[in-house]
Design an enzyme around this catalytic site. Structure first.
Site, mmCIF file in Angstrom:
data_model
loop_
_atom_site.group_PDB
_atom_site.id
_atom_site.type_symbol
_atom_site.label_atom_id
_atom_site.label_comp_id
_atom_site.label_asym_id
_atom_site.label_seq_id
_atom_site.Cartn_x
_atom_site.Cartn_y
_atom_site.Cartn_z
ATOM 1 N N ASN A 9 -15.622 -52.425 -32.625
ATOM 2 C CA ASN A 9 -14.839 -51.361 -33.260
ATOM 3 C C ASN A 9 -14.413 -50.404 -32.157
ATOM 4 O O ASN A 9 -15.223 -49.630 -31.659
ATOM 5 C CB ASN A 9 -15.711 -50.658 -34.309
ATOM 6 C CG ASN A 9 -15.028 -49.452 -34.909
ATOM 7 O OD1 ASN A 9 -13.835 -49.213 -34.671
ATOM 8 N ND2 ASN A 9 -15.776 -48.678 -35.694
ATOM 9 N N TRP A 10 -13.126 -50.481 -31.814
ATOM 10 C CA TRP A 10 -12.649 -49.666 -30.697
ATOM 11 C C TRP A 10 -12.459 -48.208 -31.097
ATOM 12 O O TRP A 10 -12.190 -47.355 -30.251
ATOM 13 C CB TRP A 10 -11.339 -50.238 -30.150
ATOM 14 C CG TRP A 10 -11.466 -51.605 -29.537
ATOM 15 C CD1 TRP A 10 -12.602 -52.363 -29.441
ATOM 16 C CD2 TRP A 10 -10.425 -52.383 -28.934
ATOM 17 N NE1 TRP A 10 -12.333 -53.553 -28.818
ATOM 18 C CE2 TRP A 10 -11.004 -53.600 -28.498
ATOM 19 C CE3 TRP A 10 -9.062 -52.180 -28.720
ATOM 20 C CZ2 TRP A 10 -10.257 -54.597 -27.857
ATOM 21 C CZ3 TRP A 10 -8.319 -53.172 -28.082
ATOM 22 C CH2 TRP A 10 -8.911 -54.368 -27.660
ATOM 23 N N LYS A 11 -12.538 -47.917 -32.385
ATOM 24 C CA LYS A 11 -12.330 -46.544 -32.890
ATOM 25 C C LYS A 11 -11.002 -46.004 -32.336
ATOM 26 O O LYS A 11 -10.066 -46.775 -32.155
ATOM 27 C CB LYS A 11 -13.538 -45.660 -32.547
ATOM 28 C CG LYS A 11 -14.851 -46.300 -33.030
ATOM 29 C CD LYS A 11 -16.034 -45.379 -33.013
ATOM 30 C CE LYS A 11 -17.277 -46.126 -33.500
ATOM 31 N NZ LYS A 11 -18.451 -45.258 -33.593
ATOM 32 N N HIS A 96 -16.524 -46.976 -42.965
ATOM 33 C CA HIS A 96 -17.251 -46.530 -41.768
ATOM 34 C C HIS A 96 -17.729 -45.087 -41.965
ATOM 35 O O HIS A 96 -17.040 -44.275 -42.588
ATOM 36 C CB HIS A 96 -16.349 -46.639 -40.536
ATOM 37 C CG HIS A 96 -17.113 -46.477 -39.263
ATOM 38 N ND1 HIS A 96 -17.473 -45.241 -38.775
ATOM 39 C CD2 HIS A 96 -17.629 -47.388 -38.409
ATOM 40 C CE1 HIS A 96 -18.168 -45.417 -37.659
ATOM 41 N NE2 HIS A 96 -18.270 -46.709 -37.421
ATOM 42 N N GLU A 98 -17.696 -42.642 -40.083
ATOM 43 C CA GLU A 98 -16.748 -41.616 -39.612
ATOM 44 C C GLU A 98 -15.661 -41.365 -40.656
ATOM 45 O O GLU A 98 -15.197 -40.234 -40.828
ATOM 46 C CB GLU A 98 -16.165 -42.040 -38.249
ATOM 47 C CG GLU A 98 -17.218 -41.896 -37.156
ATOM 48 C CD GLU A 98 -17.136 -42.929 -36.043
ATOM 49 O OE1 GLU A 98 -16.089 -43.560 -35.866
ATOM 50 O OE2 GLU A 98 -18.166 -43.107 -35.353
ATOM 51 N N GLU A 168 -25.120 -49.456 -40.558
ATOM 52 C CA GLU A 168 -24.980 -48.565 -39.416
ATOM 53 C C GLU A 168 -25.660 -47.237 -39.727
ATOM 54 O O GLU A 168 -25.060 -46.352 -40.360
ATOM 55 C CB GLU A 168 -23.496 -48.305 -39.129
ATOM 56 C CG GLU A 168 -22.708 -49.552 -38.779
ATOM 57 C CD GLU A 168 -21.506 -49.231 -37.891
ATOM 58 O OE1 GLU A 168 -21.412 -49.867 -36.822
ATOM 59 O OE2 GLU A 168 -20.698 -48.358 -38.231
ATOM 60 N N GLY A 174 -23.251 -43.810 -31.695
ATOM 61 C CA GLY A 174 -22.761 -43.012 -30.571
ATOM 62 C C GLY A 174 -23.797 -42.073 -29.980
ATOM 63 O O GLY A 174 -23.463 -41.177 -29.208
ATOM 64 N N SER A 214 -25.239 -47.855 -31.425
ATOM 65 C CA SER A 214 -25.711 -47.882 -30.040
ATOM 66 C C SER A 214 -26.216 -49.252 -29.591
ATOM 67 O O SER A 214 -27.191 -49.337 -28.840
ATOM 68 C CB SER A 214 -26.790 -46.808 -29.822
ATOM 69 O OG SER A 214 -26.245 -45.510 -30.038
ATOM 70 N N GLY A 235 -19.593 -50.230 -31.121
ATOM 71 C CA GLY A 235 -18.600 -49.212 -30.803
ATOM 72 C C GLY A 235 -18.402 -49.098 -29.302
ATOM 73 O O GLY A 235 -17.706 -49.901 -28.685
ATOM 74 N N GLY A 236 -19.058 -48.108 -28.714
ATOM 75 C CA GLY A 236 -18.861 -47.798 -27.295
ATOM 76 C C GLY A 236 -18.932 -49.004 -26.367
ATOM 77 O O GLY A 236 -18.082 -49.174 -25.487
#
Ligand code: 13P
Length: 258
Positions: A9-11, A96, A98, A168, A174, A214, A235-236
């Site tokens: 997930n590149w967000k 998600h 977010e 998640e 993150g 993470s 993610g990251g």
């Protein structure tokens, strides 16, 4: 046996050039090794077509990070499911944390999106997860149950073939704080038991449940080895080929008994 599924997930990150270079590196690696796992990338919507072209004939799936449920029309700023089909997406991340926390998405709205996405024959990655305060207050299971019940309202057992769940924990997203393998396993087991109660044993056994929060090359192997962890939503670490590729490789190396 459930096939492991690793999705990035590149967000709201990358540019066309950066995303293309990343997708290109992943396509080379995944095409070369033909790993025994499914891999997807979920770029920001303006880059979906670009990344689709870069992925070419590689086996990497293209996912979107969100969609609106309505048919094309007057919904300024939204991205419709027909458009995602048109640009070659195969799946959509929905719910998600977010989207829930920053954009106020409710289980009811997420459920409309899930139903509309399935109607367009796209796969769904439905995210659920508790806040730190929920976990500290022993409310994790209640929160997940509410999100599952709401998000999957009206979704029948046959449709569950097209849904992947992503657990998640919000406190792990993150933050660099990964759930321990045991925490992930226990929670995934709870989700699988819920699926058995809500649907049946077949759905519970077949539905893939990714872990997200993470995930790094260092933590992936042990998390993915847990019996009820069927992949990762990253993610990251999905933004750098030299971090995402080892996670894919860790998934491919996992051996589980049936
Ligand atoms: P991080 O891997 O950056 O914690 O993000 C997880 C996530 O939210 C994936 O959807």
């Amino acid at each position: 046996m459930r096939r492991l599924f690793v999705a990035g997930n590149w967000k709201m990150n990358t540019t066309a050039a950066v995303g293309s270079a990343l997708a290109s590196a992943l396509a080379v690696e995944v095409s070369k090794s033909q790993p025994a796992v499914d891999v997807a990338v979920c770029p920001p919507s303006p880059y979906l077509s670009t990344i689709k072209a870069v992925l070419g004939t590689s086996p990497i799936y293209l996912g979107a990070q969100n969609a609106y449920f309505a048919a094309p029309g007057a919904f300024t700023g939204e991205v419709g499911l027909d458009m995602l089909v048109d640009v070659g997406c195969q799946c959509v991340i929905l719910g998600h944390s977010e989207r829930r926390a920053i954009f106020g998405e409710t289980d009811e709205l997420i459920n409309k999106k899930v139903a509309a996405t399935l109607q367009k024959e796209l796969g769904v990655i439905l995210c659920i997860g508790e806040l730190l305060a929920d976990r500290q207050g022993n409310k994790t299971e209640a929160v997940l149950e509410t999100q599952l019940t709401g998000g999957l309202a009206g979704i029948d057992a046959a449709a569950m073939k097209h849904i992947v769940l992503a657990y998640e924990p919000v406190w792990a997203i993150g933050t660099g704080v990964t759930a321990t393998p045991q925490q992930a396993q226990d929670t995934h087991k709870f989700i699988r038991n819920w699926l058995e109660k809500r649907y049946n044993a077949e759905v519970a056994a077949a539905t893939r449940i990714q872990y997200g929060g993470s995930v790094t090359p260092e933590t992936a192997a042990e998390l993915l080895s847990q019996p009820d962890v069927d992949g990762a939503l990253v993610g990251g670490a999905s933004l750098k080929a030299d971090k995402f590729i080892p996670i894919i490789q860790a998934a491919a190396a996992v051996k589980k008994s049936a």
